[in-house]
Design an enzyme around this catalytic site. Structure first.
Site, short mmCIF file in Angstrom:
data_model
loop_
_atom_site.label_atom_id
_atom_site.label_comp_id
_atom_site.label_asym_id
_atom_site.label_seq_id
_atom_site.Cartn_x
_atom_site.Cartn_y
_atom_site.Cartn_z
CD GLU A 87 60.12 54.46 14.05
OE1 GLU A 87 60.96 53.83 14.70
OE2 GLU A 87 58.96 54.04 13.84
CB CYS A 110 61.68 48.11 12.32
SG CYS A 110 60.70 48.96 11.05
#
Length: 155
Positions: free
Chosen positions: A74, A98
């Protein structure tokens, strides 16, 4: 007409998730290969990334704590936008973000996360990070959607 729109949406999602899956294959991590693809409102790709060790670090230096040295897909996708604004974009990611990536997604203004999997067999306290991440994303109003491949959709 609605049937065509649904099919078109599925084809768009499939194409974008496939880009994330292809990005994941670039990861040199044999255990966890994660990819991310960011698309704007016109469905144009503005960023792609995969998980990788930080520049200048390698697996041997990281020893048993490699997760501390890994740059997540990401983050790499956001960094690989060549200056494109990701506010209002959608992110396709092969593994649910996460808690640290959730913060980045929220702060950069990404409006939607489409994910393929929620589990990581590598992280021991992934469950806690997953719960925190989901809570943060939901509180921030980020739309979360699990991608369902056509082959398993009716199973």
């Amino acid at each position: 007409m609605a049937l065509t729109t649904g099919r078109d949406d599925y084809l768009k999602d499939s194409k974008n998730m496939n880009e994330a899956l292809q990005a994941a294959k670039r990861s040199e991590d044999p255990d966890t290969q994660v990819g991310a693809c960011i698309v704007n409102q016109e469905n144009k790709i503005v960023g792609i990334g995969h998980n990788q060790m930080l520049n200048g670090c390698d697996d041997e230096e990281a020893e048993d704590n490699k997760h501390l040295y890994v740059c997540h897909a990401e983050l790499n996708a956001i960094m690989n936008t060549n200056g494109a604004d990701v506010k209002g974009c959608s992110m396709y990611v092969t593994l649910f973000p996460c808690n640290e990536c959730a913060k980045l997604i929220i702060q950069r203004g990404i409006k939607e996360v489409i994910y393929l999997s929620e589990k990581s067999n590598e992280m021991k306290n992934y469950e806690l990070k997953f719960k925190a991440s989901r809570k943060m994303l939901e509180l921030a109003g980020i739309k979360l959607r699990k991608f369902k491949p056509k082959a398993t959709e009716n199973s």
